[in-house]
Every structure is written in C-alpha cells, then in structure tokens.
Design an enzyme around this catalytic site. Structure first.
Site, PDB file in Angstrom:
ATOM      1  N   HIS A 183      45.851  46.092  47.273  1.00 18.72           N
ATOM      2  CA  HIS A 183      45.434  46.051  45.626  1.00 18.72           C
ATOM      3  C   HIS A 183      45.002  47.188  45.171  1.00 18.72           C
ATOM      4  O   HIS A 183      45.291  47.711  44.222  1.00 18.72           O
ATOM      5  CB  HIS A 183      44.779  44.744  45.331  1.00 18.72           C
ATOM      6  CG  HIS A 183      44.637  44.458  44.098  1.00 18.72           C
ATOM      7  ND1 HIS A 183      45.293  43.299  43.277  1.00 18.72           N
ATOM      8  CD2 HIS A 183      43.592  44.980  43.182  1.00 18.72           C
ATOM      9  CE1 HIS A 183      44.739  43.375  42.219  1.00 18.72           C
ATOM     10  NE2 HIS A 183      43.720  44.336  41.940  1.00 18.72           N
ATOM     11  N   GLU A 184      43.741  47.568  46.011  1.00 24.30           N
ATOM     12  CA  GLU A 184      42.932  48.747  45.444  1.00 24.30           C
ATOM     13  C   GLU A 184      43.864  50.083  45.746  1.00 24.30           C
ATOM     14  O   GLU A 184      43.590  51.044  44.699  1.00 24.30           O
ATOM     15  CB  GLU A 184      41.753  48.833  46.106  1.00 24.30           C
ATOM     16  CG  GLU A 184      40.906  47.495  46.101  1.00 24.30           C
ATOM     17  CD  GLU A 184      40.614  47.040  44.557  1.00 24.30           C
ATOM     18  OE1 GLU A 184      40.989  47.875  43.807  1.00 24.30           O
ATOM     19  OE2 GLU A 184      40.344  45.819  44.536  1.00 24.30           O
ATOM     20  N   GLN A 187      40.133  52.246  37.839  1.00 21.07           N
ATOM     21  CA  GLN A 187      39.660  50.968  36.595  1.00 21.07           C
ATOM     22  C   GLN A 187      38.492  51.400  35.961  1.00 21.07           C
ATOM     23  O   GLN A 187      38.217  50.823  35.018  1.00 21.07           O
ATOM     24  CB  GLN A 187      39.418  49.640  37.446  1.00 21.07           C
ATOM     25  CG  GLN A 187      40.643  49.055  38.087  1.00 21.07           C
ATOM     26  CD  GLN A 187      40.212  47.836  39.093  1.00 21.07           C
ATOM     27  OE1 GLN A 187      39.764  47.853  40.162  1.00 21.07           O
ATOM     28  NE2 GLN A 187      40.451  46.747  38.497  1.00 21.07           N
ATOM     29  N   GLY A 228      36.829  43.616  44.684  1.00 19.02           N
ATOM     30  CA  GLY A 228      36.984  44.962  44.812  1.00 19.02           C
ATOM     31  C   GLY A 228      37.036  45.840  43.560  1.00 19.02           C
ATOM     32  O   GLY A 228      37.455  45.267  42.489  1.00 19.02           O
ATOM     33  N   CYS A 245      42.948  40.426  38.831  1.00 21.40           N
ATOM     34  CA  CYS A 245      42.329  41.966  38.508  1.00 21.40           C
ATOM     35  C   CYS A 245      41.699  42.011  37.475  1.00 21.40           C
ATOM     36  O   CYS A 245      41.762  41.124  36.346  1.00 21.40           O
ATOM     37  CB  CYS A 245      43.658  42.678  38.401  1.00 21.40           C
ATOM     38  SG  CYS A 245      43.199  44.436  38.291  1.00 21.40           S
ATOM     39  N   LEU A 246      40.459  42.539  37.726  1.00 23.43           N
ATOM     40  CA  LEU A 246      39.313  42.731  36.706  1.00 23.43           C
ATOM     41  C   LEU A 246      39.940  43.362  35.520  1.00 23.43           C
ATOM     42  O   LEU A 246      39.424  43.272  34.303  1.00 23.43           O
ATOM     43  CB  LEU A 246      38.072  43.611  37.445  1.00 23.43           C
ATOM     44  CG  LEU A 246      37.568  42.706  38.530  1.00 23.43           C
ATOM     45  CD1 LEU A 246      36.348  43.636  39.020  1.00 23.43           C
ATOM     46  CD2 LEU A 246      36.868  41.438  37.942  1.00 23.43           C
ATOM     47  N   HIS A 305      46.069  50.754  42.932  1.00 29.24           N
ATOM     48  CA  HIS A 305      45.367  51.046  41.639  1.00 29.24           C
ATOM     49  C   HIS A 305      45.442  52.524  41.696  1.00 29.24           C
ATOM     50  O   HIS A 305      45.473  53.252  40.817  1.00 29.24           O
ATOM     51  CB  HIS A 305      44.041  50.505  41.427  1.00 29.24           C
ATOM     52  CG  HIS A 305      43.901  49.238  40.801  1.00 29.24           C
ATOM     53  ND1 HIS A 305      44.239  48.914  39.531  1.00 29.24           N
ATOM     54  CD2 HIS A 305      43.396  48.057  41.198  1.00 29.24           C
ATOM     55  CE1 HIS A 305      44.017  47.624  39.098  1.00 29.24           C
ATOM     56  NE2 HIS A 305      43.487  47.121  40.207  1.00 29.24           N
TER      57      HIS A 305
HETATM   58  O1  GNR Z   1      38.163  40.295  42.236  1.00 35.42           O
HETATM   59  C1  GNR Z   1      39.505  40.584  42.541  1.00 35.42           C
HETATM   60  N1  GNR Z   1      40.041  39.569  43.246  1.00 35.42           N
HETATM   61  C2  GNR Z   1      41.186  39.484  43.945  1.00 35.42           C
HETATM   62  C3  GNR Z   1      41.803  38.450  44.437  1.00 35.42           C
HETATM   63  C4  GNR Z   1      43.177  38.327  44.968  1.00 35.42           C
HETATM   64  C5  GNR Z   1      43.632  39.718  45.223  1.00 35.42           C
HETATM   65  C6  GNR Z   1      43.151  40.828  44.775  1.00 35.42           C
HETATM   66  C7  GNR Z   1      41.915  40.517  44.242  1.00 35.42           C
HETATM   67  S1  GNR Z   1      41.240  42.186  43.638  1.00 35.42           S
HETATM   68  C8  GNR Z   1      40.162  41.792  42.288  1.00 35.42           C
HETATM   69  C9  GNR Z   1      39.285  42.981  41.671  1.00 35.42           C
HETATM   70  C10 GNR Z   1      40.330  43.971  41.335  1.00 35.42           C
HETATM   71  O2  GNR Z   1      40.711  43.944  40.185  1.00 35.42           O
HETATM   72  N2  GNR Z   1      40.313  45.121  41.900  1.00 35.42           N
HETATM   73  O3  GNR Z   1      41.096  46.182  41.602  1.00 35.42           O
HETATM   74 NI    NI Z   2      42.804  45.197  40.197  1.00 34.22          NI
END
Ligand code: GNR
Ligand code: NI
Length: 167
Positions: A133-134, A51, A46, A91-92, A137
C-alpha cells in the site's frame, strides 16, 4: 516534532511519483520523526511521504499492537512476491472509505534504513499489505485506483461532499 497535514484523495499531488533519496541527513531524520508522529496521531499503521506532500521515497510503518515497533523504509523496492490475500483496506488520505483489495501474501522488500544501510525484509500478512500500500503511494497510486471505476466515482463524490461539510 510536528504534525503534518495529510493530502486527501483526489488531490492531484497524490499522483506524483516520488524520487529516490540520495542523501540521508538531518532533514530526512526530522521528516521521518514528523511522519511517525503524524501516523500515530491519525491513528494509522503506515504513512508514505507522498501523503504529506513530500515526494521522496520514504515510508514509516508500525503494525504492532502497542505501537512500539516503528519501521522506516527509504527507497523501498519489492523483490519476490508470492501468493495472494484479499483484505479490507483504508487510507489516511481517503478517510471513512474501506474496501477489499487483492495483494501478494508474502513480499521481500529491499530498502535503506535511517543509517543508510541496505536492508532486506521478508514480510507476510498485514505488514506485507501495508508495504505494498505504501509503495503504491510512492508511485502515485492510492488503493482506490485498484477498485472499479464505478466505486472510484462514488468515492470521489463522497470525498467532495465531505470536503464541503468540513470547509
Ligand atoms: O492506517 C492504515 N490502515 C491500513 C489498513 C489496511 C490496509 C492498509 C492500511 S494503510 C493505512 C494508512 C495509510 O493510509 N497509509 O498510506
Ligand atoms: Ni494510504
């Protein structure tokens, strides 16, 4: 298409609250294509526009095994949330850090697709986690904010050290 640089925690720009998309145009489509390319290349499941330092409410997600199911969410909002699950998140924007976060097990998300059409989706499991999660953000929240203050401090120190090595 282009790869976009991803902001790293604790960059203060990750705290900005993204604004609603009012017009879906060529620029939106280009941004979505670039976000998808950036997510796949990372690789991640995601990516929120926040980001890549674009503070509009746009998210791309692909939780499929073979990276064949790109989902685009514009102005996503959570409706019904049910149950709870605890899963290891990454998270990236916080590379190398993984920790457990509690999320809703099932969520309903309303959003616009790339044609500007209103959509509603019921999600569970990993897709539900990723949507939460997104959307976090877009509201200026990183998964680290859900951890204890002690862990947050340790992660900030680790990121600072990593940034010195990379620089
Ligand atoms: O790549 C991602 N893997 C992930 C694994 C578990 C819970 C959430 C994520 S999202 C993350 C990519 C990211 O940072 N999205 O904002
Ligand atoms: Ni993230």
């Amino acid at each position: 298409m282009a790869l976009l640089p991803i902001l790293r925690f604790p960059d203060p720009r990750l705290k900005k609250v993204a604004t609603l998309v009012t017009r879906i145009d060529e620029g939106t489509r280009k941004l979505v294509a670039d976000m998808a390319e950036t997510m796949y290349e990372a690789p991640g499941i995601g990516l929120a526009a926040t980001q890549v330092d674009v503070h509009q409410r746009i998210v791309v997600i692909d939780v499929s095994e073979d990276k064949s199911d790109l989902q685009v969410f514009i102005n996503p909002t959570l409706g019904q949330c049910e149950g709870s699950q605890v899963g290891e998140e990454g998270c990236l924007s916080v590379p190398g850090i993984y920790d457990k976060v509690e999320r809703s097990e099932r969520v309903t998300v309303s959003y616009l697709d790339l044609d500007g059409k209103q959509q509603k989706l019921e999600a569970e499991g990993l897709l539900a986690v990723c949507i939460q999660h997104e959307i976090d953000h877009l509201n200026g929240t990183v998964f680290v904010d859900h951890l204890s203050l002690l862990k947050q401090t340790r992660i900030k120190n680790k990121m600072a050290k990593q940034a010195r090595v990379t620089a």
